[in-house]
Design an enzyme around this catalytic site. Structure first.
Site, short mmCIF file in Angstrom:
data_model
loop_
_atom_site.label_atom_id
_atom_site.label_comp_id
_atom_site.label_asym_id
_atom_site.label_seq_id
_atom_site.Cartn_x
_atom_site.Cartn_y
_atom_site.Cartn_z
N LYS A 13 -1.35 -1.23 -4.01
CA LYS A 13 -2.50 -0.23 -3.87
C LYS A 13 -1.92 1.05 -3.76
O LYS A 13 -1.26 1.43 -2.99
CB LYS A 13 -3.28 -0.54 -2.58
CG LYS A 13 -4.29 0.62 -2.06
CD LYS A 13 -4.77 0.10 -0.87
CE LYS A 13 -5.73 1.19 -0.09
NZ LYS A 13 -6.29 1.06 1.41
N TYR A 61 1.14 -1.08 0.15
CA TYR A 61 0.00 0.02 -0.14
C TYR A 61 0.72 1.12 0.01
O TYR A 61 1.76 1.53 0.96
CB TYR A 61 -0.80 -0.01 1.25
CG TYR A 61 -1.69 1.04 1.64
CD1 TYR A 61 -2.21 1.95 0.47
CD2 TYR A 61 -2.29 1.41 2.80
CE1 TYR A 61 -3.29 2.96 0.92
CE2 TYR A 61 -3.15 2.39 3.11
CZ TYR A 61 -3.52 3.13 1.96
OH TYR A 61 -4.57 4.31 2.43
N1 LIG Z 1 -7.48 4.64 1.03
C1 LIG Z 1 -8.55 3.83 1.60
C2 LIG Z 1 -9.43 3.26 0.69
C3 LIG Z 1 -10.78 3.49 0.95
O1 LIG Z 1 -11.22 4.54 0.78
C4 LIG Z 1 -8.08 2.75 2.88
O2 LIG Z 1 -6.90 2.84 2.71
O3 LIG Z 1 -9.02 2.41 3.56
#
Ligand SMILES: N[C@@H](CC=O)C(=O)O
Length: 311
Positions: A171, A143
């Site tokens: 992500k 992420y």
């Molecule tokens: N960036 C958010 C995604 C949802 O809106 C998260 O990390 O939960």
């Protein structure tokens, strides 16, 4: 020891597990269970815990364990895929979260790069290798949001992730046309998760596998229908995306840009506007929450501007 059988690539519409927070700042676990059941019933492609919207940065280790145990139990009982976010700015705490998450056998484990002093590429590879060991056969999703201490461009992300085969997805925020060119060039082997409100564009560009989605915060069921529609009618899906972005720009983003609320506050606002579950706009101390009255005010507007998300 977890099964080392090959796992299918993951994608689609992933709903964020938001924390119901009581007035005394405790997590309301009865409501959390109710929320998980509603998300399962909405038929989302999967549920993920402990993203930014799940307030991973603001919970104890005991709370982390209770949240993940509840998610795993209910998802397994209903064969709903789930991803656990083991994210934490401190690398040692994060590795311990990865170890404990792995025991629950999620589809994948989400990690960030340790986030106080920014890591160089070699340090990022070392960290991800250690996280992969701790994950014991469960794949990793990196992420790397725009507010990370270090935001890697597609080329650097491609190099770092190529060194750690257990990282199967990223992500991240997408960008303009040149970003998509670079993503195709450097990140083609990875499942990319773009922001929910850009999923149709990411799909059209042939880059996005799915989203850990803010649109699912607004309407889990509507986001799922929209995601499925991208397979058959991408033009209609792009039209809805344009209207979602217009709604976000007019009614949601100003809470961050003009009033300084956090991203988690915005996602909880979306959920309270959607009014599909037992989650209010409340965040845990020290973060400020958007007044529930704003959610109530925006419900009519959301349904008028985005009726397709509220069938
Ligand atoms: N960036 C958010 C995604 C949802 O809106 C998260 O990390 O939960």
């Amino acid at each position: 020891m977890n099964a080392k059988t090959p796992r299918p690539a993951i994608g689609g519409n992933w709903a964020s597990l938001l924390l119901p927070i009581a007035a005394d700042d405790s997590i309301e676990f009865d409501k959390l269970g109710e929320e998980i059941d509603i998300l399962i019933d909405a038929g989302v492609d999967g549920i993920y815990s402990n993203g930014t919207a799940g307030e991973f940065h603001n919970q104890t280790e005991a709370e982390f364990d209770s949240i993940q145990a509840m998610l795993a139990e209910r998802c397994k009982a209903s064969s709903t895929p789930f991803v656990i976010g083991a994210c934490q700015p401190d690398p040692l705490i994060m590795l311990n979260r990865v170890r404990r998450a792995a025991v629950l056998d999620p589809r994948a484990i989400q990690v960030i790069l340790p986030d106080w002093w920014p890591l160089n590429d070699a340090e990022a590879v070392d960290f991800l290798k250690r996280a992969a060991e701790a994950a014991d056969g469960i794949p990793l999703i990196l992420y790397n949001p725009p507010h990370a201490k270090r935001v890697l461009a597609p080329k650097d992300l491609g190099m770092v992730c190529a060194a750690v085969s257990e990282v199967i997805g990223i992500k991240l925020a997408d960008g303009d046309a040149s970003w998509y060119v670079e993503a195709r060039l450097y990140l083609s082997g990875l499942s990319l998760f773009v922001p929910g409100h850009h999923l149709a564009t990411g799909t059209k560009e042939g880059v996005a596998a799915g989203s850990f989605s803010n649109v699912a915060c607004l309407s889990p069921r509507g986001a799922q229908t929209w995601t499925v529609s991208m397979r058959n009618d991408i033009d209609a899906a792009l039209d809805l995306e344009r209207r979602i972005c217009t709604f976000m720009d007019a009614h949601i983003v100003p809470f961050r840009q003009e009033f300084g609320y956090s991203n988690a506050a915005l996602d909880k606002l979306l959920s309270a506007i959607g009014n599909w579950g037992p989650v209010s706009t409340r965040l845990r101390f020290p973060y400020r929450s958007i007044d529930m009255a704003e959610a109530v005010r925006l419900r009519r507007i959301a349904r008028a501007e985005l009726p397709d998300l509220f069938p």
